[in-house]
Design an enzyme around this catalytic site. Structure first.
Site, PDB file in Angstrom:
ATOM      1  N   GLU A  43       0.855  -1.190   0.000  1.00  0.00           N
ATOM      2  CA  GLU A  43       0.000   0.000   0.000  1.00  0.00           C
ATOM      3  C   GLU A  43       0.888   1.236   0.000  1.00  0.00           C
ATOM      4  O   GLU A  43       1.766   1.368   0.854  1.00  0.00           O
ATOM      5  CB  GLU A  43      -0.885  -0.003   1.252  1.00  0.00           C
ATOM      6  CG  GLU A  43      -1.578   1.312   1.534  1.00  0.00           C
ATOM      7  CD  GLU A  43      -2.092   1.423   2.965  1.00  0.00           C
ATOM      8  OE1 GLU A  43      -2.329   2.558   3.417  1.00  0.00           O
ATOM      9  OE2 GLU A  43      -2.238   0.386   3.647  1.00  0.00           O
ATOM     10  N   LYS A 131     -10.375  -2.466   8.527  1.00  0.00           N
ATOM     11  CA  LYS A 131      -9.030  -2.217   9.061  1.00  0.00           C
ATOM     12  C   LYS A 131      -9.173  -1.649  10.470  1.00  0.00           C
ATOM     13  O   LYS A 131      -9.581  -0.502  10.634  1.00  0.00           O
ATOM     14  CB  LYS A 131      -8.323  -1.239   8.124  1.00  0.00           C
ATOM     15  CG  LYS A 131      -7.048  -0.626   8.640  1.00  0.00           C
ATOM     16  CD  LYS A 131      -6.526   0.399   7.628  1.00  0.00           C
ATOM     17  CE  LYS A 131      -6.173   1.691   8.295  1.00  0.00           C
ATOM     18  NZ  LYS A 131      -5.624   2.680   7.343  1.00  0.00           N
TER      19      LYS A 131
END
Length: 214
Positions: A43, A131
């Site tokens: 990411e 998350k």
């Protein structure tokens, strides 16, 4: 990446490297090292200079079984930019407008949440993964408490997570962990790539073993 692939990929390789740097070139170099050493989910946050260009370059060179996405995605326009850059997935720090927009576009999303209300809102908005952020505030016990009423939600722990912490979160029910500092360190801001390579090998080895046990 198909939407359903995000969960299966995190389960089989439960480490998502978070590249958040101050240098576009250093961030690109760090991303390359991570992919070379076996990290399969990378990411790059939008707060990193040249993030979208970095993602496009890394994506073009990534192994077939590796995925490169964009983090700190907040708005619908951000999602459009990720799609145009060829990002495989998006990650948000909260339940932002980007979550529903990513779902509408068929782009996998890991949406940030901390409370039970936020976790369920993220799930309803279309996030494939919730998350838990910042995970270190509540620890594995907080994750387990959220998992009890929401067994259908795949959680990933992010924030203050190293290898030992990742083990504890997986035991508590997480499918994986997003790892910034303990893995990437200062490499995305010009720090040692050799040191990053050593850390990446350790995390990739742990992830491979953990994925086989899942």
């Amino acid at each position: 990446m198909e939407r359903s692939q995000l969960v299966s990929t995190v389960r089989s390789h439960p480490v998502m490297a978070i590249v958040r740097g101050t240098s576009a070139q250093a961030s690109l170099d760090a991303g390359r090292v991570l992919l070379e050493e076996g990290i399969r989910l990378v990411e790059v946050t939008l707060t990193t200079p040249g993030a979208l260009e970095t993602v496009a370059t890394l994506r073009a060179a990534a192994p077939e079984d590796a995925y490169v996405g964009v983090g700190t995605v907040l708005t619908e326009d951000d999602v459009t930019a990720v799609v145009e850059a060829g990002g495989d997935f998006v990650v948000t720090p909260a339940v932002t407008p980007a979550v529903a927009e990513a779902a509408r576009r068929g782009l996998p999303c890991a949406a940030g949440a901390f409370t039970a209300t936020e976790s369920y809102a993220a799930w309803l908005a279309g996030a494939e993964v919730v998350k838990l952020f910042p995970a270190s505030v509540g620890g594995p016990g907080h994750l387990k408490a959220l998992r009890d009423p929401f067994p259908q939600i795949p959680f990933m722990a992010v924030g203050g997570v190293g290898i030992s912490e990742a083990r504890a979160y997986l035991t508590a029910g997480a499918i994986g962990a997003g790892v910034g500092g303990p893995l990437v360190g200062d490499a995305a801001s010009g720090g040692s790539l050799d040191a990053l390579r050593d850390r990446a090998r350790a995390f990739a080895s742990w992830a491979a073993d953990a994925g086989e046990r899942a």
